[in-house]
Design a protein around this motif. Sequence first.
Motif, short mmCIF file in Angstrom:
data_model
loop_
_atom_site.label_atom_id
_atom_site.label_comp_id
_atom_site.label_asym_id
_atom_site.label_seq_id
_atom_site.Cartn_x
_atom_site.Cartn_y
_atom_site.Cartn_z
N LEU A 1 0.91 -1.24 -0.09
CA LEU A 1 -0.06 -0.10 -0.05
C LEU A 1 0.84 1.29 0.04
CD1 LEU A 1 -2.86 -1.01 2.45
CD2 LEU A 1 -3.07 -0.74 0.01
N ALA A 2 2.05 1.17 0.66
CA ALA A 2 2.83 2.44 0.78
C ALA A 2 3.44 2.56 -0.60
CB ALA A 2 3.98 2.18 1.62
N PHE A 3 3.78 1.56 -1.40
CA PHE A 3 4.26 1.76 -2.72
C PHE A 3 3.14 2.44 -3.63
CE2 PHE A 3 4.17 0.45 -7.10
CZ PHE A 3 5.39 0.54 -7.51
N CYS A 4 1.84 2.10 -3.54
CA CYS A 4 0.91 3.06 -4.23
C CYS A 4 0.82 4.53 -3.83
CB CYS A 4 -0.35 2.43 -4.02
SG CYS A 4 -0.39 0.71 -4.63
N LEU B 1 8.35 -1.66 -2.51
CA LEU B 1 7.96 -3.18 -3.41
C LEU B 1 8.85 -4.04 -2.96
CD1 LEU B 1 6.21 -4.26 -5.11
CD2 LEU B 1 7.34 -3.61 -6.82
N GLY B 2 10.22 -3.83 -2.71
CA GLY B 2 11.34 -4.89 -2.63
C GLY B 2 11.04 -5.30 -1.04
N GLY B 3 10.77 -4.31 -0.07
CA GLY B 3 10.50 -4.84 1.15
C GLY B 3 9.25 -5.72 1.35
N SER B 4 8.16 -5.56 0.48
CA SER B 4 7.01 -6.42 0.60
C SER B 4 7.40 -7.83 0.05
CB SER B 4 6.07 -5.80 -0.34
OG SER B 4 4.74 -6.51 -0.33
N LEU B 5 8.02 -7.68 -1.09
CA LEU B 5 8.26 -9.22 -1.79
C LEU B 5 9.31 -9.86 -0.67
CD1 LEU B 5 8.96 -8.12 -5.26
CD2 LEU B 5 6.82 -9.38 -4.49
N LEU B 6 9.94 -9.16 -0.16
CA LEU B 6 11.39 -9.88 0.92
C LEU B 6 10.38 -10.43 2.00
CD1 LEU B 6 14.14 -10.73 1.84
CD2 LEU B 6 14.03 -8.14 2.81
N LEU B 7 9.39 -9.69 2.69
CA LEU B 7 8.66 -10.19 3.77
C LEU B 7 7.89 -11.24 3.47
CD1 LEU B 7 7.69 -6.72 5.52
CD2 LEU B 7 9.28 -8.61 6.45
#
Length: 355
Positions: free
Chosen positions: A63-66, A94-100
């Motif tokens: 959501l923060a990405f958007c 986005l990278g943090g989201s995929l990493l988590l």
Amino acid sequence: MSEIEPRGEEPRNDIDPADPSDPMPNPGLPEHQWRPTDVDPAQERRAERQVAGMFGLAALLALAFCVCYFAVPLDTTTTFLGFTAQNFALGLTLGGSLLLIGLGAIQWAKKLMADHEVIEMRHPARSSDEDRETTLGMFNEGVNESGFGRRPLIRNSLFGALGILGLPAIVLLRDLGPLPGDKQFNTVWTKGMRIANDVSGKPIRPSEIEEGQLTNAEPEILFEVDEDGEPVIHGTEALQVKAKAAVILMRMPPQDITAPEGRENWSIDGILCYSKICTHVGCPISLYEQQTHHVLCPCHQSTFDLADGGKVIFGPAHRALPQLQLGVDDEGYLIAMGDFEDVVGPSFPEIHQEP
């Protein structure tokens, strides 16, 4: 020498370890070590909350990405290493989201999914129907052992993170091109805007253009600065303006000009102004033949007759070069009398194409 027992038979009990002719006996597997989450319900619940927390935080970062895509200015730079702020924020979220999501899946597998050893014997490239049925049964059993059905907290948080992760993909569709509408075809040219040399940035007087000469030009606003000496238009916006508003000026004998109907007064003392952007696929053009008044696009050899309204005389282009009406201001500088009446740039299906 004794023969090795074929696979599938009972293991031999008469192997002598001191006899080098006998094969190495099966050492077996070490005693299974239970994990803390296997024996302590509190540890199990804690691990479950950790996994769900990672999935939940991944959803928030998506959501923060958007939010960053729309809220962070495109040309703002960070104080750290001079990175572009928007690119840095988008990559971080986005990278943090995929990493988590990945870390949560690993934590789930290591601490909560079934923990037991699996032995798989070698088999032919194609499994038998019985093996396939067994494999499908093992897959279903693995689903059950993973706790996917009985751990709604992890299941729902994972589905939520993966579902929200689709929002950045939808947001990024905006970068595929401008939204529908006529505004996307406008340029910055307005009535009274001076035409400036694209190298020096200085306004151009009619007397400075010689017959047979072609001059590349831009709107003067691209070279204006504010009180702090910074360009009024800069960064990505400046590149977009240049890509649409670039023009070419050339002077030819007035008697050579065949002006289209309604454009009889668009030139100044034989000076004409056309868009520099080819109407085929948008390449910049400036290869001028002063004897024929033809200008050639270097990409696909579309050729335009500047003495005859910029019409196409050769090549894949279907539309004439858009022409800019010229005037002279009180100080004797060349100015535009408005924006292009025709669409600047390559042709699209929705744009009318001349036969």
